[in-house]
Design a protein around this motif. Structure first.
Motif, mmCIF file in Angstrom:
data_model
loop_
_atom_site.group_PDB
_atom_site.id
_atom_site.type_symbol
_atom_site.label_atom_id
_atom_site.label_comp_id
_atom_site.label_asym_id
_atom_site.label_seq_id
_atom_site.Cartn_x
_atom_site.Cartn_y
_atom_site.Cartn_z
ATOM 1 N N PRO A 58 2.587 11.670 56.754
ATOM 2 C CA PRO A 58 2.325 12.656 57.600
ATOM 3 C C PRO A 58 1.415 14.334 56.465
ATOM 4 O O PRO A 58 1.463 14.050 54.894
ATOM 5 N N GLY A 59 0.937 15.222 57.048
ATOM 6 C CA GLY A 59 0.759 16.334 56.633
ATOM 7 C C GLY A 59 1.624 17.206 55.715
ATOM 8 O O GLY A 59 2.574 17.071 56.566
ATOM 9 N N ARG A 60 1.126 18.821 55.331
ATOM 10 C CA ARG A 60 2.078 19.600 55.144
ATOM 11 C C ARG A 60 2.936 19.933 57.139
ATOM 12 O O ARG A 60 3.952 20.482 56.955
ATOM 13 N N TYR A 61 1.161 20.759 57.936
ATOM 14 C CA TYR A 61 2.313 21.138 58.720
ATOM 15 C C TYR A 61 3.285 20.315 59.456
ATOM 16 O O TYR A 61 4.160 20.312 60.273
ATOM 17 N N GLN A 62 2.640 18.824 59.781
ATOM 18 C CA GLN A 62 3.664 17.240 60.055
ATOM 19 C C GLN A 62 5.275 17.583 59.875
ATOM 20 O O GLN A 62 6.616 17.644 60.232
ATOM 21 N N ILE A 63 5.073 17.907 57.833
ATOM 22 C CA ILE A 63 6.783 18.040 57.682
ATOM 23 C C ILE A 63 7.478 19.309 57.748
ATOM 24 O O ILE A 63 8.453 18.893 57.805
ATOM 25 N N LEU A 64 6.456 20.453 57.683
ATOM 26 C CA LEU A 64 7.371 21.624 58.179
ATOM 27 C C LEU A 64 7.574 21.670 59.686
ATOM 28 O O LEU A 64 8.793 21.863 59.523
ATOM 29 N N ALA A 65 6.590 20.639 60.552
ATOM 30 C CA ALA A 65 7.730 20.150 61.867
ATOM 31 C C ALA A 65 8.728 19.973 61.877
ATOM 32 O O ALA A 65 9.564 19.908 62.676
ATOM 33 N N ALA A 66 8.744 18.514 61.123
ATOM 34 C CA ALA A 66 9.639 17.527 60.997
ATOM 35 C C ALA A 66 10.921 18.570 60.544
ATOM 36 O O ALA A 66 12.192 18.193 61.096
ATOM 37 N N ILE A 67 10.701 19.621 59.460
ATOM 38 C CA ILE A 67 11.875 19.767 59.243
ATOM 39 C C ILE A 67 12.853 21.227 60.169
ATOM 40 O O ILE A 67 13.764 21.197 60.699
ATOM 41 N N ASN A 68 11.374 21.801 61.317
ATOM 42 C CA ASN A 68 12.494 22.469 62.366
ATOM 43 C C ASN A 68 13.131 21.828 63.336
ATOM 44 O O ASN A 68 14.032 21.988 63.985
ATOM 45 N N ALA A 69 12.442 20.618 63.544
ATOM 46 C CA ALA A 69 12.621 19.388 64.555
ATOM 47 C C ALA A 69 14.172 19.405 64.698
ATOM 48 O O ALA A 69 15.350 19.035 64.775
ATOM 49 N N VAL A 70 14.422 18.970 63.149
ATOM 50 C CA VAL A 70 15.618 18.760 62.603
ATOM 51 C C VAL A 70 16.790 19.533 62.875
ATOM 52 O O VAL A 70 17.988 19.921 63.075
ATOM 53 N N HIS A 71 15.957 21.053 62.351
ATOM 54 C CA HIS A 71 17.052 22.133 62.311
ATOM 55 C C HIS A 71 17.192 22.265 63.945
ATOM 56 O O HIS A 71 18.559 22.560 64.498
ATOM 57 N N THR A 72 16.103 22.106 64.512
ATOM 58 C CA THR A 72 16.412 21.673 66.277
ATOM 59 C C THR A 72 16.898 21.415 67.330
ATOM 60 O O THR A 72 17.362 21.683 68.397
ATOM 61 N N SER A 73 17.649 20.435 67.193
ATOM 62 C CA SER A 73 18.178 18.924 66.749
ATOM 63 C C SER A 73 19.870 19.375 67.175
ATOM 64 O O SER A 73 20.645 18.803 67.701
#
Length: 409
Positions: A287-302
């Motif tokens: 993953p690139g930068r934005y994909q990792i940031l999106a994954a972090i937000n996915a953990v928060h919103t899960s």
């Protein structure tokens, strides 16, 4: 009225016209100074006349015609501009410009202005000013530099374009990959300015900016459906925008993530963001930068509740991000997650190591204030809150920080 003042003087309904008019004039006359000054004059006239005469039926056309006339007037006044004068005479007879690979006018202008001949930071700053509609102070805050520094950077970029005779050419499909990184950064920063506005004279959350950034990112995804970073940026925006209505209280105070009503989040946006993250994970590609940031937000919103948040996974994702994007901001955000996993004392040591790089950034002092509060060091916490309040520009954030400081007693 200066050029920099004009975007604030016009209504939000016509804010995006500024970017379109400036970029159009720059392409036509090949001179950014003429473009900005002519557009500024046109908008200044609009600010003066429209309240009394009423908004014209087609505001964009009115502004374009007026700005073109102002540009022609300036060219006529200047000596040694015969060639441009001849070009200006044909302003109303020009054939329509081919669309190239991008149909949407706004997105086409962003790709056009993110010219690879300029350094990345410079092309991003210039595009934010010309097409993103952000002011020099807003751009300076996004880059964590002084306003004068950013103004000089943009001025030098204009001078380079003029000296090197860089054309404002509509990019072809082959041009897009070389310009994509800059374009995605522009959209990310426009979204951030909407997500948490940095100026004290604007709304705390500017939905028109976040909505436009999402719209344009969707268009790029349609153009480049296999690009992981485009999908990652879209997912990041959706998972962040989903929380918008829960981020500011009825009294106008910022509501931090751990205190938000998760039932008020937009479930449709959350679901789409999660789906995009899962799709990228399924590819097995790094993953690139934005994909990792999106994954972090996915953990928060899960997590259904802040107590259910998987902080170990978030820290692990930040560890990946640090390798890709070793910036002080990433290190600061990682420390915030570390505080939840290893305690505020460990996090504070990491935050304090960033002082020389983030001393002028309000979030650095706000983070220190919170960690010091949790450690019972109230006097030091109060001083940190004072500094954060002094540097913060967002009114909702200032209200939140003030209340937290005053609760220290």
């Amino acid at each position: 009225m200066s050029v920099a003042d004009v975007p604030e003087a016009i209504t939000q309904a016509h804010h995006e016209e500024w970017a379109r008019v400036v970029a159009g004039l720059a392409r036509r006359f090949g001179d950014l100074d003429i473009a900005e000054e002519a557009a500024a004059e046109a908008f200044a006239i609009a600010v003066e006349r429209w309240p009394a005469d009423g908004v014209p039926p087609n505001p964009g056309a009115w502004l374009t015609v007026t700005a073109n006339r102002k540009a022609i007037d300036r060219i006529r006044r200047e000596s040694k501009r015969d060639d441009k004068h001849k070009e200006a005479q044909m302003v109303y007879d020009d054939p329509p410009e081919p669309l190239g690979a991008v149909d949407d006018e706004r997105l086409r202008l962003i790709f056009t202005c993110c010219h690879p001949a300029l350094a990345m930071d410079t092309r991003i700053a210039l595009t934010l000013r010309m097409v993103g509609g952000l002011t020099v102070p807003e751009i300076a805050r996004a880059f964590l530099v002084q306003e004068t520094t950013m103004g000089q950077r943009i001025t030098r970029a204009k001078a380079k374009i003029k000296a090197a005779r860089i054309p404002y050419r509509v990019p072809s499909a082959e041009d897009l990959p070389a310009r994509l990184t800059g374009v995605l950064t522009v959209l990310f920063l426009v979204f951030n300015e909407g997500y948490l506005a940095t100026g004290p004279d604007t709304d705390s959350v500017r939905h028109e900016l976040t909505a436009e950034a999402i719209r344009l990112t969707r268009l790029i995804r349609a153009l480049l459906p296999e690009d992981g970073e485009v999908a990652g940026l879209l997912a990041l925006m959706l998972l962040t925008e989903a929380r918008r209505t829960a981020r500011v209280s009825a009294s106008g105070e910022l509501v931090p993530l751990d205190q938000q009503n998760r039932g008020a989040w937009d479930a449709t946006m959350v679901a789409e963001g999660h789906r995009l993250v899962r799709e990228r994970l399924a590819t097995g590609m790094a993953p690139g930068r934005y994909q990792i940031l999106a994954a972090i937000n996915a953990v928060h919103t899960s997590a259904r509740d802040i107590r259910d948040t998987d902080w170990s996974q978030i820290v692990a994702l930040y560890d990946q991000l640090v390798h890709l994007d070793p910036t002080p901001i990433v290190a600061l955000n990682r420390a915030i997650a570390v505080a939840e996993l290893d305690g505020p004392d460990v996090a504070l040591a990491a935050v304090d190591s960033l002082e020389d790089k983030l001393a002028g950034y309000h979030a650095y002092h706000a983070t220190r204030a919170d960690l010091l509060r949790r450690l019972g060091r109230s006097q030091q916490s109060r001083s940190a809150y004072d500094k954060a309040i002094e540097l913060a520009g967002n009114t909702a954030e200032t209200a939140y920080l003030t209340r937290r400081r005053d609760q220290l007693g």
